[in-house]
Design an enzyme around this catalytic site. Structure first.
Site, PDB file in Angstrom:
ATOM      1  N   ASP A 243      53.994 -16.460 -11.860  1.00 28.92           N
ATOM      2  CA  ASP A 243      52.838 -17.285 -11.491  1.00 28.92           C
ATOM      3  C   ASP A 243      51.777 -17.155 -12.580  1.00 28.92           C
ATOM      4  O   ASP A 243      51.496 -16.045 -13.062  1.00 28.92           O
ATOM      5  CB  ASP A 243      52.272 -16.835 -10.143  1.00 28.92           C
ATOM      6  CG  ASP A 243      51.119 -17.707  -9.685  1.00 28.92           C
ATOM      7  OD1 ASP A 243      51.383 -18.761  -9.080  1.00 28.92           O
ATOM      8  OD2 ASP A 243      49.960 -17.350  -9.953  1.00 28.92           O
TER       9      ASP A 243
ATOM     10  N   GLU B 201      52.149 -23.873 -10.151  1.00 29.58           N
ATOM     11  CA  GLU B 201      52.188 -23.085 -11.379  1.00 29.58           C
ATOM     12  C   GLU B 201      53.162 -21.916 -11.267  1.00 29.58           C
ATOM     13  O   GLU B 201      53.084 -20.960 -12.047  1.00 29.58           O
ATOM     14  CB  GLU B 201      50.785 -22.570 -11.723  1.00 29.58           C
ATOM     15  CG  GLU B 201      50.204 -21.547 -10.748  1.00 29.58           C
ATOM     16  CD  GLU B 201      49.433 -22.198  -9.601  1.00 29.58           C
ATOM     17  OE1 GLU B 201      48.592 -21.509  -9.005  1.00 29.58           O
ATOM     18  OE2 GLU B 201      49.660 -23.392  -9.325  1.00 29.58           O
TER      19      GLU B 201
END
Length: 578
Positions: A438, A481
């Site tokens: 992430d 993301e």
């Protein structure tokens, strides 16, 4: 062997001790009782082992894998059902199995294992019969011996072949097929396992078999409507095209095409030239028959004149005609010298050109007729349509599995491949690692530099990930993301080293965007989990990797962590600090 050895030792001991007759009889009686008791206990333990839930779970996984292999094969429907019956016999321990498929309201036997299929041709169960009505209401195997209804044509066959159990195969709760098996110990675990694999077979095989049947019915209808029914060549043509329309693999399509054409027009050999790295350079693809030795590894450079002729006026040409019309004699003269007679152009997807090449007639038969040439051209056009369908299907499949922004695999493909790799790791008793990454503070990055800059960063990060993994690893965009990497045959140490190496590489990389000035840097947090030490199910493995990622975030970001549910008991930690 063990019984005989111990008995021999017992006799030797009694002779050595010089026991009385009554003592000898008592010793033998005691030893016999002990041996019988041990055999009974051993047999009971073996029965419990064979019927244990763990054994059936392992058996189901193996059966599902074999069923997947049967489903994706390019065999005809009857061969697939034959393999399915063999699977039932080999994996579930039945003596024999047979499958009856519903065609035009009648259930007829179409494939079997350890049955003589010719003796089963008499099975014809009407959809309105008592047995079929019972199976339509059933969701589990039905014991035929416990039924008092009329079995119809199944009665004489059941007696001779020992049909004992019938399993319904349904699509949308409608009975479409019946699996008949011989008697076997029907424990609850065995029934549930057999029911599960039959439901999968109905889902995977029946639907595809239904499509192939509809294709054959459509072609048969065209045949009935044509006024060329008396032509043997046209009947053979319909047989060839019906076979081609059931193939979904390009390589197998070409192999079937050339072998079918060679038999259809009785040529000595046939082959196809397919474009290689250059569209103008053609290499031999599939072939049928014995090619001349000089043809091995031979390539053809298509001249502009020949390409233009074949593009503008596609048809079946003789090699001599092409030489006269194009004046290009180098490769064509060589092909004519090798016995080549006919050439037909084929449109390959993405606007490329291939050639169907046919030699002279086998066995000194007369030269090709106009009807022969038209048949070759018509079948070649049919193959063009099938090739385009395969190409479009692959494009649609790729789009359904690909993230449009990063060109990485999406979540759908991620979950599918993780399930497959988990089964493979379980089958071969190997490790499997899952890492989830992430981007730290990506929302702040977007708020400060704009979402278009953020999109450029995601695309570049995807390329960086692909450049950092092994060829066997699977990189996917998990969402937003977040990215993930499936790493087959990777243990805890390998996973930790990879995540740390990637974290450092991303931290040192300079990202750019046409929507913002300068160079930008980011950091990653990562979490990993290992099969089977951390989790044995797919959802659980994802959960463990996600929990490790959340712990890395809580611990300050820009770090990697491995899930430590088992290691925490020993006070160990797998945290990797920057």
């Amino acid at each position: 062997m063990l019984f005989a050895l111990i008995t021999l030792m017992l006799v030797a001991g009694m002779l050595f001790l010089k026991l009385e007759r009554d003592q000898v009889i008592g010793a033998f009686a005691l030893w016999g009782s002990v041996w019988v008791g041990l055999r009974l206990i051993g047999n009971r333990l073996e029965d419990l082992r064979k019927d244990s839930p763990a054994r059936w779970e392992k058996l189901i996984i193996e059966a599902e894998k074999r069923l997947d292999e049967i489903t994706v094969s390019e065999d005809f429907a009857v061969k697939k059902w034959q393999d399915f019956c063999t699977l039932i016999v080999s994996e579930f321990g039945y003596t024999s199995a047979s499958i009856a498929i519903k065609r035009d309201g009648i259930f007829r036997a179409e494939a079997s294992s350890n049955y003589d299929i010719r003796s089963l041709r008499g099975i014809a169960l009407d959809a309105q019969s008592d047995l079929i009505r019972i199976l339509e209401k059933a969701d589990e195997p039905v014991d035929l011996l416990g039924l008092s209804c009329d079995m119809g044509t199944l009665d004489p066959v059941a007696g001779a072949q020992s049909f004992r159990t019938a399993v319904p195969l349904k699509i949308d709760n409608c009975l479409n097929a019946i699996l008949f098996v011989s008697f076997n110990s029907q424990t609850e675990n065995a029934k549930q396992s057999l029911t599960s694999i039959c439901r999968l077979a109905a889902k995977k095989l029946l639907q595809k078999d239904s499509f192939q049947s509809k294709t054959s019915e459509t072609i048969s209808h065209v045949y009935e409507m044509t006024d060329l029914r008396g032509s043997r060549l046209m009947r053979d043509y319909f047989d060839v095209t019906s076979k081609l329309f059931t193939i979904y693999n390009q390589d197998l399509l070409f192999e079937t095409f050339v072998s079918s054409m060679r038999k259809l027009i009785k040529a000595e050999f046939c082959f196809v030239y397919l474009p290689g790295e250059s569209d103008t350079e053609l290499k031999i693809g599939a072939s049928s028959g014995t090619l001349p030795a000089e043809m091995n590894d031979h390539t053809v450079d298509i001249s502009p004149a020949l390409r233009d002729l074949l593009r503008r006026h596609p048809s079946t040409y003789t090699v001599d005609d092409l030489i006269d019309m194009t004046g290009d004699g180098r490769d064509l003269v060589f092909l004519a010298g090798q016995g080549l007679r006919l050439i037909t152009p084929m449109s390959i997807p993405e606007n490329r050109l291939g050639l169907m090449c046919i030699s002279g007639r086998a066995g000194g038969l007369p030269d090709f007729s106009i009807e022969d040439k038209e048949t070759v051209f018509t079948v070649s056009q049919t193959v063009e349509i099938i090739l385009e369908n395969i190409h479009q299907f692959r494009k649609i499949e790729e789009l359904s599995y690909t993230d449009s922004m990063t060109r990485l695999y999406n979540y759908r493909y991620f979950y599918k491949r993780l399930s497959e790799e988990t089964l493979r790791a379980k089958r071969f008793n190997r490790f499997l690692a899952l890492s989830i990454f992430d981007i730290d503070d990506f929302k702040v990055f977007n708020d400060n530099l704009g979402h278009q800059t953020g999109d450029d960063l995601l695309r570049q990060l995807g390329e960086l990930l692909l450049d950092s993994v092994r060829s066997i690893d699977i990189v996917c965009r998990y969402g937003g993301e977040e990215f993930c990497v499936i790493m087959p045959e990777s243990d805890r140490k390998s996973c930790r080293q990879f995540m740390e190496r990637l974290r450092k590489r991303v931290m040192e990389h300079e990202f750019t965007s046409r929507f913002s000035a300068g160079k930008h840097t980011i950091t990653l947090s990562a979490g990993g989990a290992i099969y089977p030490s951390d989790a044995r199910r797919v959802d659980r493995l994802i959960y463990c990797a996600d929990m490790a990622l959340l712990e890395a975030k809580r611990s300050g970001r820009n770090r990697c962590m491995i899930y430590t549910a088992n290691l925490e008991e020993n006070g160990d930690s797998d945290e990797q600090k920057p």
